[in-house]
Design an enzyme around this catalytic site. Sequence first.
Site, PDB file in Angstrom:
ATOM      1  N   ASP A  94      65.504  72.811  47.246  1.00  0.00           N
ATOM      2  CA  ASP A  94      65.957  73.009  45.862  1.00  0.00           C
ATOM      3  C   ASP A  94      66.866  74.239  45.764  1.00  0.00           C
ATOM      4  O   ASP A  94      67.554  74.599  46.726  1.00  0.00           O
ATOM      5  CB  ASP A  94      64.715  73.082  44.949  1.00  0.00           C
ATOM      6  CG  ASP A  94      64.967  72.544  43.557  1.00  0.00           C
ATOM      7  OD1 ASP A  94      65.587  73.275  42.754  1.00  0.00           O
ATOM      8  OD2 ASP A  94      64.571  71.398  43.262  1.00  0.00           O
ATOM      9  N   ASP A  95      66.818  74.905  44.645  1.00  0.00           N
ATOM     10  CA  ASP A  95      67.716  76.011  44.309  1.00  0.00           C
ATOM     11  C   ASP A  95      67.568  77.199  45.290  1.00  0.00           C
ATOM     12  O   ASP A  95      66.604  77.258  46.049  1.00  0.00           O
ATOM     13  CB  ASP A  95      67.367  76.462  42.885  1.00  0.00           C
ATOM     14  CG  ASP A  95      68.524  77.132  42.175  1.00  0.00           C
ATOM     15  OD1 ASP A  95      69.500  77.498  42.843  1.00  0.00           O
ATOM     16  OD2 ASP A  95      68.445  77.284  40.945  1.00  0.00           O
ATOM     17  N   ASP A 129      71.688  69.496  39.252  1.00  0.00           N
ATOM     18  CA  ASP A 129      71.080  70.093  38.053  1.00  0.00           C
ATOM     19  C   ASP A 129      72.096  70.254  36.917  1.00  0.00           C
ATOM     20  O   ASP A 129      73.244  69.841  37.034  1.00  0.00           O
ATOM     21  CB  ASP A 129      70.450  71.439  38.472  1.00  0.00           C
ATOM     22  CG  ASP A 129      69.172  71.746  37.725  1.00  0.00           C
ATOM     23  OD1 ASP A 129      69.023  71.271  36.584  1.00  0.00           O
ATOM     24  OD2 ASP A 129      68.335  72.482  38.270  1.00  0.00           O
ATOM     25  N   ARG A 173      66.581  62.449  35.864  1.00  0.00           N
ATOM     26  CA  ARG A 173      65.423  63.048  35.208  1.00  0.00           C
ATOM     27  C   ARG A 173      65.411  62.669  33.730  1.00  0.00           C
ATOM     28  O   ARG A 173      66.460  62.571  33.099  1.00  0.00           O
ATOM     29  CB  ARG A 173      65.480  64.568  35.373  1.00  0.00           C
ATOM     30  CG  ARG A 173      64.996  65.055  36.743  1.00  0.00           C
ATOM     31  CD  ARG A 173      63.506  65.356  36.706  1.00  0.00           C
ATOM     32  NE  ARG A 173      63.246  66.380  35.725  1.00  0.00           N
ATOM     33  CZ  ARG A 173      63.409  67.696  35.944  1.00  0.00           C
ATOM     34  NH1 ARG A 173      63.764  68.124  37.136  1.00  0.00           N
ATOM     35  NH2 ARG A 173      63.185  68.576  34.988  1.00  0.00           N
ATOM     36  N   ASP A 216      61.303  70.356  32.638  1.00  0.00           N
ATOM     37  CA  ASP A 216      60.500  70.503  33.863  1.00  0.00           C
ATOM     38  C   ASP A 216      59.020  70.267  33.610  1.00  0.00           C
ATOM     39  O   ASP A 216      58.451  70.745  32.628  1.00  0.00           O
ATOM     40  CB  ASP A 216      60.659  71.920  34.428  1.00  0.00           C
ATOM     41  CG  ASP A 216      62.037  72.129  35.013  1.00  0.00           C
ATOM     42  OD1 ASP A 216      62.912  71.271  34.803  1.00  0.00           O
ATOM     43  OD2 ASP A 216      62.235  73.160  35.680  1.00  0.00           O
TER      44      ASP A 216
HETATM   45  C1  GAL Z   1      65.635  73.197  36.824  1.00  0.00           C
HETATM   46  C2  GAL Z   1      65.190  71.871  37.432  1.00  0.00           C
HETATM   47  C3  GAL Z   1      64.058  72.163  38.383  1.00  0.00           C
HETATM   48  C4  GAL Z   1      64.557  73.102  39.469  1.00  0.00           C
HETATM   49  C5  GAL Z   1      65.135  74.356  38.861  1.00  0.00           C
HETATM   50  C6  GAL Z   1      65.805  75.236  39.916  1.00  0.00           C
HETATM   51  O1  GAL Z   1      66.677  72.979  35.944  1.00  0.00           O
HETATM   52  O2  GAL Z   1      64.809  70.998  36.410  1.00  0.00           O
HETATM   53  O3  GAL Z   1      63.544  70.961  38.929  1.00  0.00           O
HETATM   54  O4  GAL Z   1      65.510  72.428  40.256  1.00  0.00           O
HETATM   55  O5  GAL Z   1      66.085  74.066  37.867  1.00  0.00           O
HETATM   56  O6  GAL Z   1      66.345  76.402  39.376  1.00  0.00           O
END
Ligand code: GAL
Length: 483
Positions: free
Chosen positions: A67-68, A144, A200, A204
């Site tokens: 992920d991020d 995202d 999605r 979250d």
């Molecule tokens: C949100 C996303 C999460 C995660 C997060 C990372 O916007 O819905 O699943 O990826 O950012 O910063």
Amino acid sequence: MLLLLFQALFSKSVSAVNNGLAQTPQMGWNNWNSLGCDVSQDLLLDTSRVLLSSGLKDVGYNYVVLDDCWSDGRDNDGYLRPDATKFPRGMKWVADKLHDMGFLFGMYSSAGELTCARYEGSLDHEEKDAEIWAAWDVDYLKYDNCYHMGRFGYPEISFNRYNNMAKALNATGRPILYSLCSWGEDYVHTWGMSIANSWRVSGDIYDHFNRPDALCACDDPRDPHCVAPGTHCSVMNIINKVAPYVDRGQFGGWNDLDMLEVGQGGMDDEEYKAHFSMWAALKSPLLIGADIRRLSSKTLTILNNPAVIAVNQDPLGRSVAQIYRDQHVKKDKYGQGETQIWSGPLWRHDQLVIFLNAADEDLEMTTTLNDVFIHEGPEGSAPQTRDEFDVYDLWADRMEHHTAEQVLAGNHQYKNSWYNSTQTPYKEGLAKADPRLLGKRVGSVGPKHNVLRANVPRHGVRMFRLRNLTGGSPRYAMTKDEL
Ligand code: GAL
């Protein structure tokens, strides 16, 4: 010249929605829910080893998604650069390692100036970013929605922003699963399937079954005009959000209910079973969100239930739909409480029925074949109400605690007993009626005894596969001539 022509033709034949991927919802693991920004190459490799040794890869979890927080801005040529402390050997090396172990590699970016954790985003850099991911042999992009520079507010503007990346991914010629993360904004469930493999549907998820939270801003989860989906959305909140458009999921494109919280510690065993069952039946991607380097036997025996996963990976690709909802039940301290019944068709005329008890007490729940097949014809007019079915409980054969302990201790004698979907894909296993995919027979229903009844624990589900013994009545999707 001939080679160039071939490449051009090949890259044309791959398009995001028609990229041949996600014919059933994707499965895998993603670090965000448990580890946030604490990412590294070791984390991905250690996690992959656990997926292998625990049998989770064999039941289908094959995408390892980062992920991020992985990047370190751009290099002088404008290409994204990985953080050299977290990923000292670079991303191609990680991809090669994962591929060697039989996994597929997912990465993350945002259709914005920055990612949500304020790393470099991909807005207006789509082509270069897609190019570098393809060069690293990346197989999956989670995309995202943060810092979108105001380019949202109605469907077409969001569509265009996300479509720019779809086009860039296609242009690479590498099939890359495209997973939108726009939190349900701008009616993504009406256009996501045109360009992507999943989208999605909510803000979250957080690790609670039904507790409301101000950060999950939409009070009425069914309000399609909610523009601040937020975070801290409970399992029930997300289920109620997707309820009106479960039919949007289809081969190659799925409603994404967010990564699983199973094993994170905030819910009890029944709640996690309910969460997992509903995600499977609603045909959401199943991405494990827990840190499985510390996997408990309880968590393992929820995530590895092949009878439930077979529902998610069913060759018919149809979600369950809600056939009953009652909000006049015992409420908990948050004022929450309801019961729901869900049903939907499975491959070869089987039918799934789920009793979901979100009331604050154990309850007996009941339905009839007339209601189960309500979408095939009202008040008992559906031809299926005249079929005979065996009823199978999909949780009754959950792996024993002792067996799971042995598996986690590395005792390989169990390797041959768990389901291996790489050797025998779910479609093949279902065609052979592999007992591991059916659960346990607990009764039967038919025209003479058409009531299905079960005790359902508080915040729990009972999940039944009705196996058609009659050969199956035609569904409503018949041609006029057949009617
Ligand atoms: C949100 C996303 C999460 C995660 C997060 C990372 O916007 O819905 O699943 O990826 O950012 O910063």
